[in-house]
Design a protein around this motif. Sequence first.
Motif, PDB file in Angstrom:
ATOM      1  N   LEU A   8       0.864  -1.181   0.000  1.00  0.00           N
ATOM      2  CA  LEU A   8       0.000   0.000   0.000  1.00  0.00           C
ATOM      3  C   LEU A   8       0.895   1.224   0.000  1.00  0.00           C
ATOM      4  CD1 LEU A   8      -2.618   1.612   0.316  1.00  0.00           C
ATOM      5  CD2 LEU A   8      -2.668   0.937   2.726  1.00  0.00           C
ATOM      6  N   THR A   9       0.899   1.930  -1.118  1.00  0.00           N
ATOM      7  CA  THR A   9       1.773   3.090  -1.247  1.00  0.00           C
ATOM      8  C   THR A   9       0.953   4.354  -1.449  1.00  0.00           C
ATOM      9  OG1 THR A   9       1.996   2.894  -3.676  1.00  0.00           O
ATOM     10  CG2 THR A   9       3.586   1.682  -2.315  1.00  0.00           C
ATOM     11  N   VAL A  10       1.487   5.451  -0.957  1.00  0.00           N
ATOM     12  CA  VAL A  10       0.914   6.758  -1.271  1.00  0.00           C
ATOM     13  C   VAL A  10       1.633   7.212  -2.536  1.00  0.00           C
ATOM     14  CG1 VAL A  10       0.643   9.157  -0.551  1.00  0.00           C
ATOM     15  CG2 VAL A  10       0.342   7.299   1.116  1.00  0.00           C
ATOM     16  N   LEU A  73       4.920  -0.969   8.546  1.00  0.00           N
ATOM     17  CA  LEU A  73       5.129   0.395   8.066  1.00  0.00           C
ATOM     18  C   LEU A  73       6.598   0.590   7.734  1.00  0.00           C
ATOM     19  CD1 LEU A  73       4.122   3.325   7.608  1.00  0.00           C
ATOM     20  CD2 LEU A  73       4.659   3.748  10.027  1.00  0.00           C
ATOM     21  N   LEU A  74       6.875   1.043   6.524  1.00  0.00           N
ATOM     22  CA  LEU A  74       8.232   1.419   6.155  1.00  0.00           C
ATOM     23  C   LEU A  74       8.481   2.791   6.753  1.00  0.00           C
ATOM     24  CD1 LEU A  74      10.042  -0.421   4.279  1.00  0.00           C
ATOM     25  CD2 LEU A  74       7.628  -0.954   4.283  1.00  0.00           C
ATOM     26  N   ASP A  75       9.454   2.859   7.668  1.00  0.00           N
ATOM     27  CA  ASP A  75       9.647   4.048   8.486  1.00  0.00           C
ATOM     28  C   ASP A  75      11.127   4.213   8.776  1.00  0.00           C
ATOM     29  OD1 ASP A  75       9.583   6.037  10.441  1.00  0.00           O
ATOM     30  OD2 ASP A  75       8.128   5.009  11.708  1.00  0.00           O
ATOM     31  N   ILE A  76      11.668   5.375   8.506  1.00  0.00           N
ATOM     32  CA  ILE A  76      13.099   5.618   8.728  1.00  0.00           C
ATOM     33  C   ILE A  76      13.494   5.364  10.178  1.00  0.00           C
ATOM     34  CG2 ILE A  76      12.940   8.107   9.202  1.00  0.00           C
ATOM     35  CD1 ILE A  76      15.508   8.359   7.390  1.00  0.00           C
ATOM     36  N   ILE A 104       3.822   2.261   2.656  1.00  0.00           N
ATOM     37  CA  ILE A 104       4.834   3.277   2.384  1.00  0.00           C
ATOM     38  C   ILE A 104       4.105   4.598   2.193  1.00  0.00           C
ATOM     39  CG2 ILE A 104       6.697   4.033   0.863  1.00  0.00           C
ATOM     40  CD1 ILE A 104       7.095   1.105   0.055  1.00  0.00           C
ATOM     41  N   GLY A 105       4.333   5.533   3.103  1.00  0.00           N
ATOM     42  CA  GLY A 105       3.651   6.825   3.066  1.00  0.00           C
ATOM     43  C   GLY A 105       4.149   7.720   1.951  1.00  0.00           C
ATOM     44  N   GLY A 106       3.669   8.937   1.964  1.00  0.00           N
ATOM     45  CA  GLY A 106       4.055   9.926   0.966  1.00  0.00           C
ATOM     46  C   GLY A 106       5.345  10.639   1.339  1.00  0.00           C
ATOM     47  N   TRP A 120       4.498  -3.500  13.046  1.00  0.00           N
ATOM     48  CA  TRP A 120       5.961  -3.509  13.002  1.00  0.00           C
ATOM     49  C   TRP A 120       6.408  -2.369  12.110  1.00  0.00           C
ATOM     50  CZ3 TRP A 120       9.522  -6.345   9.281  1.00  0.00           C
ATOM     51  CH2 TRP A 120      10.852  -6.289   9.714  1.00  0.00           C
ATOM     52  N   ARG A 121       7.463  -1.666  12.522  1.00  0.00           N
ATOM     53  CA  ARG A 121       8.024  -0.580  11.716  1.00  0.00           C
ATOM     54  C   ARG A 121       9.399  -1.021  11.226  1.00  0.00           C
ATOM     55  NH1 ARG A 121       7.719   3.729  15.968  1.00  0.00           N
ATOM     56  NH2 ARG A 121       9.286   4.701  14.659  1.00  0.00           N
ATOM     57  N   TRP A 122       9.541  -1.048   9.906  1.00  0.00           N
ATOM     58  CA  TRP A 122      10.746  -1.545   9.239  1.00  0.00           C
ATOM     59  C   TRP A 122      11.431  -0.384   8.530  1.00  0.00           C
ATOM     60  CZ3 TRP A 122      10.072  -4.538   4.031  1.00  0.00           C
ATOM     61  CH2 TRP A 122      11.309  -4.872   3.504  1.00  0.00           C
ATOM     62  N   SER A 123      12.731  -0.234   8.774  1.00  0.00           N
ATOM     63  CA  SER A 123      13.520   0.795   8.108  1.00  0.00           C
ATOM     64  C   SER A 123      14.426   0.143   7.081  1.00  0.00           C
ATOM     65  CB  SER A 123      14.386   1.553   9.128  1.00  0.00           C
ATOM     66  OG  SER A 123      15.243   2.458   8.456  1.00  0.00           O
TER      67      SER A 123
END
Length: 157
Positions: A8-10, A73-76, A104-106, A120-123
């Motif tokens: 799911l991408t923005v 969530l893909l998150d730095i 993956i957010g905007g 889970w937050r994955w960087s």
Amino acid sequence: MAQHWRLLTVGRPKDRAISQMIDEYRMRLGSWQPLDWVVAPEIGYKNGQESETLEREAKAISKHLDPTDFVILLDIDGQQVTSEFLSRQLARYQEQSLAVVFVIGGSLGVASRIRERANWRWSLSSLTLPHALAQLITVEQIYRAFSIIHHHPYHKA
């Protein structure tokens, strides 16, 4: 056949070649773990409208999330992992028949409520990556993880 997972991408990459590469990895992945690609609209903004934009994008993301989804969530600021660790995690989620959604957010990231919704937050890296590249790397790493699980020669490490 395995339950379909979702990316799911923005927004979608503006570069057609990157979208084609994402689709290529999704196709390769399909026999092991189907991955649908859902695109929420990217919302333009002007300075000072960041929080409003994040909230509008959060609404668009939330429309595609079910309460039972396992959200990655893909998150730095998320956890950095090796490909081998990722393969073990994804194998476990698949064995548990979880409905996994990679979000993956905007360009602004995501609203705090999406961050809080994540299981889970994955960087991918401490580096700041262009969103199109982050989308491609995400799908490539999911494919790599499943190539490890299935002892496919793609992953040679």
